[in-house]
Design a protein around this motif. Structure first.
Motif, PDB file in Angstrom:
ATOM      1  N   ALA A   5       0.847  -1.191   0.000  1.00 54.20           N
ATOM      2  CA  ALA A   5       0.000   0.000   0.000  1.00 54.20           C
ATOM      3  C   ALA A   5       0.881   1.240   0.000  1.00 54.20           C
ATOM      4  O   ALA A   5       1.992   1.232   0.536  1.00 54.20           O
ATOM      5  CB  ALA A   5      -0.911  -0.012   1.211  1.00 54.20           C
ATOM      6  N   PRO A   6       0.407   2.331  -0.628  1.00 57.76           N
ATOM      7  CA  PRO A   6       1.206   3.560  -0.604  1.00 57.76           C
ATOM      8  C   PRO A   6       1.394   4.058   0.817  1.00 57.76           C
ATOM      9  O   PRO A   6       0.525   3.896   1.677  1.00 57.76           O
ATOM     10  CB  PRO A   6       0.364   4.536  -1.436  1.00 57.76           C
ATOM     11  N   ARG A   7       2.532   4.673   1.065  1.00 59.46           N
ATOM     12  CA  ARG A   7       2.821   5.191   2.399  1.00 59.46           C
ATOM     13  C   ARG A   7       1.984   6.434   2.664  1.00 59.46           C
ATOM     14  O   ARG A   7       1.571   7.139   1.731  1.00 59.46           O
ATOM     15  CB  ARG A   7       4.302   5.520   2.517  1.00 59.46           C
ATOM     16  N   PRO A   8       1.710   6.720   3.928  1.00 56.63           N
ATOM     17  CA  PRO A   8       1.016   7.973   4.241  1.00 56.63           C
ATOM     18  C   PRO A   8       1.769   9.164   3.654  1.00 56.63           C
ATOM     19  O   PRO A   8       3.005   9.170   3.609  1.00 56.63           O
ATOM     20  CB  PRO A   8       1.036   8.009   5.772  1.00 56.63           C
ATOM     21  N   LEU A   9       1.013  10.157   3.217  1.00 54.94           N
ATOM     22  CA  LEU A   9       1.579  11.350   2.607  1.00 54.94           C
ATOM     23  C   LEU A   9       1.213  12.563   3.455  1.00 54.94           C
ATOM     24  O   LEU A   9       0.039  12.799   3.741  1.00 54.94           O
ATOM     25  CB  LEU A   9       1.039  11.528   1.184  1.00 54.94           C
ATOM     26  N   VAL A  10       2.217  13.325   3.844  1.00 53.89           N
ATOM     27  CA  VAL A  10       2.034  14.522   4.676  1.00 53.89           C
ATOM     28  C   VAL A  10       2.499  15.726   3.875  1.00 53.89           C
ATOM     29  O   VAL A  10       3.600  15.716   3.324  1.00 53.89           O
ATOM     30  CB  VAL A  10       2.844  14.422   5.979  1.00 53.89           C
ATOM     31  N   THR A  11       1.679  16.755   3.782  1.00 51.57           N
ATOM     32  CA  THR A  11       2.112  17.967   3.092  1.00 51.57           C
ATOM     33  C   THR A  11       2.846  18.879   4.067  1.00 51.57           C
ATOM     34  O   THR A  11       2.561  18.919   5.264  1.00 51.57           O
ATOM     35  CB  THR A  11       0.935  18.723   2.463  1.00 51.57           C
ATOM     36  N   ALA A  12       3.817  19.610   3.520  1.00 53.61           N
ATOM     37  CA  ALA A  12       4.647  20.494   4.328  1.00 53.61           C
ATOM     38  C   ALA A  12       5.195  21.586   3.414  1.00 53.61           C
ATOM     39  O   ALA A  12       4.959  21.582   2.204  1.00 53.61           O
ATOM     40  CB  ALA A  12       5.785  19.710   4.983  1.00 53.61           C
ATOM     41  N   PHE A  13       5.934  22.516   3.989  1.00 53.33           N
ATOM     42  CA  PHE A  13       6.568  23.572   3.206  1.00 53.33           C
ATOM     43  C   PHE A  13       8.006  23.198   2.887  1.00 53.33           C
ATOM     44  O   PHE A  13       8.676  22.501   3.667  1.00 53.33           O
ATOM     45  CB  PHE A  13       6.536  24.900   3.966  1.00 53.33           C
ATOM     46  N   GLU A  14       8.482  23.673   1.749  1.00 50.70           N
ATOM     47  CA  GLU A  14       9.864  23.391   1.356  1.00 50.70           C
ATOM     48  C   GLU A  14      10.854  24.364   1.992  1.00 50.70           C
ATOM     49  O   GLU A  14      12.068  24.126   1.978  1.00 50.70           O
ATOM     50  CB  GLU A  14       9.998  23.431  -0.160  1.00 50.70           C
ATOM     51  N   TRP A  15      10.326  25.448   2.579  1.00 48.27           N
ATOM     52  CA  TRP A  15      11.190  26.412   3.266  1.00 48.27           C
ATOM     53  C   TRP A  15      10.330  27.323   4.117  1.00 48.27           C
ATOM     54  O   TRP A  15       9.228  27.712   3.720  1.00 48.27           O
ATOM     55  CB  TRP A  15      11.977  27.264   2.265  1.00 48.27           C
ATOM     56  N   VAL A  16      10.825  27.636   5.315  1.00 48.44           N
ATOM     57  CA  VAL A  16      10.264  28.703   6.144  1.00 48.44           C
ATOM     58  C   VAL A  16      11.430  29.395   6.830  1.00 48.44           C
ATOM     59  O   VAL A  16      12.525  28.813   6.941  1.00 48.44           O
ATOM     60  CB  VAL A  16       9.262  28.176   7.209  1.00 48.44           C
ATOM     61  N   PRO A  17      11.260  30.631   7.305  1.00 44.43           N
ATOM     62  CA  PRO A  17      12.351  31.292   8.026  1.00 44.43           C
ATOM     63  C   PRO A  17      12.773  30.496   9.251  1.00 44.43           C
ATOM     64  O   PRO A  17      11.995  29.724   9.811  1.00 44.43           O
ATOM     65  CB  PRO A  17      11.742  32.644   8.425  1.00 44.43           C
ATOM     66  N   ALA A  18      13.992  30.700   9.686  1.00 45.34           N
ATOM     67  CA  ALA A  18      14.551  29.913  10.783  1.00 45.34           C
ATOM     68  C   ALA A  18      13.712  30.008  12.053  1.00 45.34           C
ATOM     69  O   ALA A  18      13.608  29.031  12.809  1.00 45.34           O
ATOM     70  CB  ALA A  18      15.987  30.344  11.059  1.00 45.34           C
ATOM     71  N   PHE A  19      13.097  31.188  12.307  1.00 43.94           N
ATOM     72  CA  PHE A  19      12.322  31.324  13.544  1.00 43.94           C
ATOM     73  C   PHE A  19      11.112  30.399  13.566  1.00 43.94           C
ATOM     74  O   PHE A  19      10.558  30.123  14.632  1.00 43.94           O
ATOM     75  CB  PHE A  19      11.887  32.773  13.773  1.00 43.94           C
ATOM     76  N   ALA A  20      10.707  29.895  12.395  1.00 42.85           N
ATOM     77  CA  ALA A  20       9.528  29.029  12.319  1.00 42.85           C
ATOM     78  C   ALA A  20       9.878  27.549  12.294  1.00 42.85           C
ATOM     79  O   ALA A  20       8.975  26.709  12.295  1.00 42.85           O
ATOM     80  CB  ALA A  20       8.697  29.374  11.083  1.00 42.85           C
ATOM     81  N   HIS A  21      11.172  27.212  12.271  1.00 40.02           N
ATOM     82  CA  HIS A  21      11.547  25.805  12.288  1.00 40.02           C
ATOM     83  C   HIS A  21      11.003  25.150  13.560  1.00 40.02           C
ATOM     84  O   HIS A  21      11.203  25.638  14.662  1.00 40.02           O
ATOM     85  CB  HIS A  21      13.068  25.654  12.254  1.00 40.02           C
ATOM     86  N   GLY A  22      10.314  24.037  13.387  1.00 43.31           N
ATOM     87  CA  GLY A  22       9.738  23.347  14.539  1.00 43.31           C
ATOM     88  C   GLY A  22       8.384  23.863  14.962  1.00 43.31           C
ATOM     89  O   GLY A  22       7.774  23.297  15.874  1.00 43.31           O
ATOM     90  N   LEU A  23       7.904  24.917  14.321  1.00 45.07           N
ATOM     91  CA  LEU A  23       6.594  25.473  14.670  1.00 45.07           C
ATOM     92  C   LEU A  23       5.505  25.119  13.661  1.00 45.07           C
ATOM     93  O   LEU A  23       4.327  25.139  14.007  1.00 45.07           O
ATOM     94  CB  LEU A  23       6.673  26.997  14.802  1.00 45.07           C
ATOM     95  N   VAL A  24       5.880  24.827  12.433  1.00 44.15           N
ATOM     96  CA  VAL A  24       4.876  24.491  11.420  1.00 44.15           C
ATOM     97  C   VAL A  24       4.235  23.155  11.812  1.00 44.15           C
ATOM     98  O   VAL A  24       4.914  22.216  12.244  1.00 44.15           O
ATOM     99  CB  VAL A  24       5.502  24.427  10.018  1.00 44.15           C
ATOM    100  N   ARG A  25       2.941  23.065  11.655  1.00 40.20           N
ATOM    101  CA  ARG A  25       2.188  22.008  12.316  1.00 40.20           C
ATOM    102  C   ARG A  25       2.345  20.624  11.699  1.00 40.20           C
ATOM    103  O   ARG A  25       1.883  19.639  12.295  1.00 40.20           O
ATOM    104  CB  ARG A  25       0.710  22.404  12.373  1.00 40.20           C
ATOM    105  N   ASP A  26       2.971  20.523  10.533  1.00 43.99           N
ATOM    106  CA  ASP A  26       3.260  19.173  10.042  1.00 43.99           C
ATOM    107  C   ASP A  26       4.152  18.421  11.017  1.00 43.99           C
ATOM    108  O   ASP A  26       4.178  17.185  11.028  1.00 43.99           O
ATOM    109  CB  ASP A  26       3.894  19.215   8.651  1.00 43.99           C
ATOM    110  N   LEU A  27       4.893  19.143  11.872  1.00 47.99           N
ATOM    111  CA  LEU A  27       5.737  18.480  12.859  1.00 47.99           C
ATOM    112  C   LEU A  27       4.916  17.562  13.758  1.00 47.99           C
ATOM    113  O   LEU A  27       5.377  16.472  14.140  1.00 47.99           O
ATOM    114  CB  LEU A  27       6.469  19.527  13.712  1.00 47.99           C
ATOM    115  N   ARG A  28       3.706  17.956  14.095  1.00 47.86           N
ATOM    116  CA  ARG A  28       2.862  17.150  14.973  1.00 47.86           C
ATOM    117  C   ARG A  28       2.540  15.804  14.334  1.00 47.86           C
ATOM    118  O   ARG A  28       2.566  14.756  14.995  1.00 47.86           O
ATOM    119  CB  ARG A  28       1.577  17.907  15.305  1.00 47.86           C
ATOM    120  N   VAL A  29       2.243  15.834  13.049  1.00 45.35           N
ATOM    121  CA  VAL A  29       1.911  14.600  12.344  1.00 45.35           C
ATOM    122  C   VAL A  29       3.157  13.736  12.164  1.00 45.35           C
ATOM    123  O   VAL A  29       3.120  12.515  12.367  1.00 45.35           O
ATOM    124  CB  VAL A  29       1.262  14.922  10.985  1.00 45.35           C
ATOM    125  N   ARG A  30       4.261  14.354  11.804  1.00 45.41           N
ATOM    126  CA  ARG A  30       5.520  13.613  11.675  1.00 45.41           C
ATOM    127  C   ARG A  30       5.860  12.923  13.000  1.00 45.41           C
ATOM    128  O   ARG A  30       6.298  11.764  13.026  1.00 45.41           O
ATOM    129  CB  ARG A  30       6.647  14.567  11.285  1.00 45.41           C
TER     130      ARG A  30
END
Length: 220
Positions: A5-30
């Motif tokens: 079966a295909p693996r789960p797919l999570v959408t995310a951003f390819e870049w955000v400013p350094a202050f936002a690293h770890g804050l974008v909510r795809d981290l919760r799903v990962r």
């Protein structure tokens, strides 16, 4: 011959400013996927450009993350975490009071805590030069501290909100990260220790490394 079966797919951003690293909510799903040793793929978007029209059918608010597994599409991190928790008791107790305590705190993190922390971040990062900011921030800070105090009382010596680690803790710890540019959480030693316990988990570290590695692709 069988096909996997295909693996789960999570959408995310390819870049955000350094202050936002770890804050974008795809981290919760990962993080949740890492806790249950579930491999996944990511679909990366440019945060500075509108997402394709097709994406709005999956995520009507044009945000990340969205989640896809087989023919199931889900948006909103709370819903995604609930879906994953239903599949594995390492993320959500199967029944009884522990299950409903975890679910209550999942929703509390998103509805009773996060909305009162995010304004502090917005004021500090985007409105520092506004004349009205100090007064508005002080009003927001009063409410914020009341919520954090109630959270401290609820932990009451427990390692995790529902007794065992759960999606409630994934959500709450990442919510507290919204204040990491301040010393506000440091006013509550129990929350400092709680947050540290979460961030010391190997699954959290792997999730954060994976998120930042995706950002590095564009930087390279």
């Amino acid at each position: 011959m069988t096909t996997s079966a295909p693996r789960p797919l999570v959408t995310a951003f390819e870049w955000v400013p350094a202050f936002a690293h770890g804050l974008v909510r795809d981290l919760r799903v990962r993080w949740a996927l890492e806790e249950i040793d579930e491999p996944y793929d990511t679909e990366l978007f440019n945060a500075r450009n509108p997402r394709p029209e097709e994406y709005l059918a999956r995520q009507p608010f044009d945000q990340v993350p969205a989640f896809r597994e087989g023919d199931i599409d889900i948006f909103e991190t709370g819903a995604i975490l609930l879906y994953l928790g239903e599949q594995d008791e390492r993320l959500l107790p199967k029944d009884g009071q522990p299950r409903w305590t975890a679910l209550s705190w999942l929703f509390a993190a998103l509805n009773s805590i996060e909305p009162f922390l995010v304004p502090i971040t917005i004021y500090d990062l985007f409105h520092q030069d506004k004349a009205w900011m100090p007064e508005a921030r002080e009003a927001a800070l009063t409410i914020c501290r009341k919520r954090l105090s109630r959270l401290t009382d609820a932990l009451d010596g427990k390692d995790w909100l529902a007794g065992q680690f759960s999606i409630a803790d994934i959500t709450m710890i990442t919510v507290l990260n919204n204040l990491r540019h301040t010393e506000i959480v440091a006013e509550y030693p129990a929350l400092v220790a709680y947050k540290a316990r979460g961030e010391e988990r190997p699954a959290y570290k792997r999730a954060l490394e994976a998120q930042i590695a995706d950002y590095a692709q564009e930087a390279a």
